[in-house]
Scaffold this motif. Structure first.
Motif, PDB file in Angstrom:
ATOM      1  N   PHE A 158      21.951 -23.160   8.762  1.00 58.10           N
ATOM      2  CA  PHE A 158      22.110 -22.718  10.146  1.00 58.10           C
ATOM      3  C   PHE A 158      22.854 -23.743  10.991  1.00 58.10           C
ATOM      4  O   PHE A 158      22.958 -23.610  12.202  1.00 58.10           O
ATOM      5  N   GLY A 159      23.314 -24.814  10.347  1.00 61.53           N
ATOM      6  CA  GLY A 159      24.015 -25.863  11.072  1.00 61.53           C
ATOM      7  C   GLY A 159      23.090 -26.798  11.834  1.00 61.53           C
ATOM      8  O   GLY A 159      23.525 -27.526  12.714  1.00 61.53           O
ATOM      9  N   TRP A 160      21.823 -26.809  11.490  1.00 63.74           N
ATOM     10  CA  TRP A 160      20.860 -27.635  12.209  1.00 63.74           C
ATOM     11  C   TRP A 160      20.739 -29.039  11.632  1.00 63.74           C
ATOM     12  O   TRP A 160      20.272 -29.927  12.308  1.00 63.74           O
ATOM     13  N   ASP A 161      21.090 -29.257  10.416  1.00 64.57           N
ATOM     14  CA  ASP A 161      21.099 -30.576   9.788  1.00 64.57           C
ATOM     15  C   ASP A 161      19.784 -31.337   9.991  1.00 64.57           C
ATOM     16  O   ASP A 161      19.761 -32.457  10.486  1.00 64.57           O
ATOM     17  N   GLY A 162      18.682 -30.704   9.613  1.00 64.21           N
ATOM     18  CA  GLY A 162      17.382 -31.373   9.692  1.00 64.21           C
ATOM     19  C   GLY A 162      16.955 -31.684  11.105  1.00 64.21           C
ATOM     20  O   GLY A 162      16.348 -32.706  11.361  1.00 64.21           O
ATOM     21  N   LYS A 163      17.248 -30.799  12.027  1.00 60.63           N
ATOM     22  CA  LYS A 163      17.029 -31.123  13.427  1.00 60.63           C
ATOM     23  C   LYS A 163      16.098 -30.149  14.143  1.00 60.63           C
ATOM     24  O   LYS A 163      16.249 -29.907  15.329  1.00 60.63           O
ATOM     25  N   LEU A 164      15.158 -29.552  13.457  1.00 60.91           N
ATOM     26  CA  LEU A 164      14.157 -28.764  14.160  1.00 60.91           C
ATOM     27  C   LEU A 164      13.377 -29.723  15.044  1.00 60.91           C
ATOM     28  O   LEU A 164      12.828 -30.708  14.571  1.00 60.91           O
ATOM     29  N   SER A 165      13.360 -29.452  16.345  1.00 56.22           N
ATOM     30  CA  SER A 165      12.750 -30.402  17.279  1.00 56.22           C
ATOM     31  C   SER A 165      11.545 -29.857  18.018  1.00 56.22           C
ATOM     32  O   SER A 165      10.702 -30.621  18.477  1.00 56.22           O
ATOM     33  N   SER A 166      11.464 -28.526  18.173  1.00 49.12           N
ATOM     34  CA  SER A 166      10.323 -27.927  18.855  1.00 49.12           C
ATOM     35  C   SER A 166      10.136 -26.500  18.353  1.00 49.12           C
ATOM     36  O   SER A 166      11.048 -25.915  17.764  1.00 49.12           O
ATOM     37  N   LEU A 167       8.956 -25.975  18.589  1.00 44.43           N
ATOM     38  CA  LEU A 167       8.662 -24.615  18.154  1.00 44.43           C
ATOM     39  C   LEU A 167       7.474 -24.073  18.912  1.00 44.43           C
ATOM     40  O   LEU A 167       6.728 -24.833  19.532  1.00 44.43           O
ATOM     41  N   ARG A 168       7.324 -22.765  18.849  1.00 45.52           N
ATOM     42  CA  ARG A 168       6.160 -22.132  19.459  1.00 45.52           C
ATOM     43  C   ARG A 168       5.881 -20.813  18.769  1.00 45.52           C
ATOM     44  O   ARG A 168       6.809 -20.127  18.324  1.00 45.52           O
TER      45      ARG A 168
END
Length: 177
Positions: A158-168
Motif C-alpha cells: 500500500f506504499g506505507w513502508d512499515g508506517k502504520l502509526s494509529s488505528l481505531r
C-alpha cells in the motif's frame, strides 16, 4: 433488516436505489456516482469511491445522511458491515509476514510508539471487528479499513513502508468516519 437507500438528490429526493447486500460495482445497478444523500437501516455500510470496494471510503451508520461530503456523487461500491462491532481485536506485528513480537490491540491507539512499536508496524491479522488503520498519528494520513478474518502481511503493498502509526476500531456508536 439491514439496508441502505441511495438518493440522487440531497434531502432524500429524486430517484432512489434500495440495497440489502454489498455491491462491488454500482454500474450494474445503474446508480454509480449518483448518490447525494442516503439512509441506513440496521448495520453500518462502507461506501467506496472505486469499484470492487477499493479506494477512499466513508462509513455510514444507521440514520439519515443528507450530506455525503467527499462521497457526494462518488460512490462506486458498497459493503454491508456484517461483523459484530463489540469486542474488537487485532494482532499487530513489527515485521512483514507476521514476524516479530505480536501485540494484541483492543482499543483505539493514537500513537503506536506508546504501545512499544516505535512506529514500525508492518503486518496485521484481524481477529474481531472492523478496524480503520492510518499511516500517521492521531488517525490522520492515508487510511485503510480491514475486517474480521482479513490479514495483511506487508504494508509496503500500500506504499506505507512499515508506517502504520494509529488505528481505531469501528464501534456501534460511529456514524461517519
Amino acid at each position: 433488516m439491514n439496508k441502505i437507500v441511495l438518493y440522487e438528490e440531497p434531502g432524500y429526493n429524486g430517484k432512489s436505489k434500495e440495497l440489502t447486500d454489498s455491491v462491488f460495482n454500482l454500474e450494474t445497478e445503474i446508480f454509480a456516482k449518483t448518490a447525494r444523500s442516503l439512509k441506513v437501516e440496521g448495520k453500518h455500510w462502507v461506501a467506496y469511491k472505486d469499484k470492487d470496494m477499493k479506494g477512499d471510503f466513508m462509513v455510514y451508520g444507521p440514520g439519515e445522511h443528507n450530506n455525503l461530503g467527499c462521497m457526494d456523487r462518488e460512490i462506486m461500491s458498497l459493503r454491508l458491515v456484517k461483523e459484530e462491532l463489540r469486542s474488537p481485536h487485532i494482532m499487530l506485528y513489527g515485521d512483514v509476514i507476521f514476524q516479530g513480537e505480536p501485540r494484541n490491540i483492543h482499543d483505539r491507539a493514537d500513537d503506536l510508539r506508546r504501545a512499544g512499536f516505535n512506529n514500525l508496524v508492518s503486518s496485521h491479522k484481524v481477529k474481531e471487528g472492523v478496524w480503520i488503520l492510518y499511516d500517521d498519528f492521531n488517525q490522520t494520513g492515508r487510511r485503510m479499513i480491514t475486517f474480521k478474518g482479513e490479514d495483511c502481511s506487508d504494508y509496503r503493498q500500500f506504499g506505507w513502508d512499515g508506517k502504520l502509526s494509529s488505528l481505531r476500531p469501528l464501534l456501534n456508536r460511529d456514524y461517519e468516519v
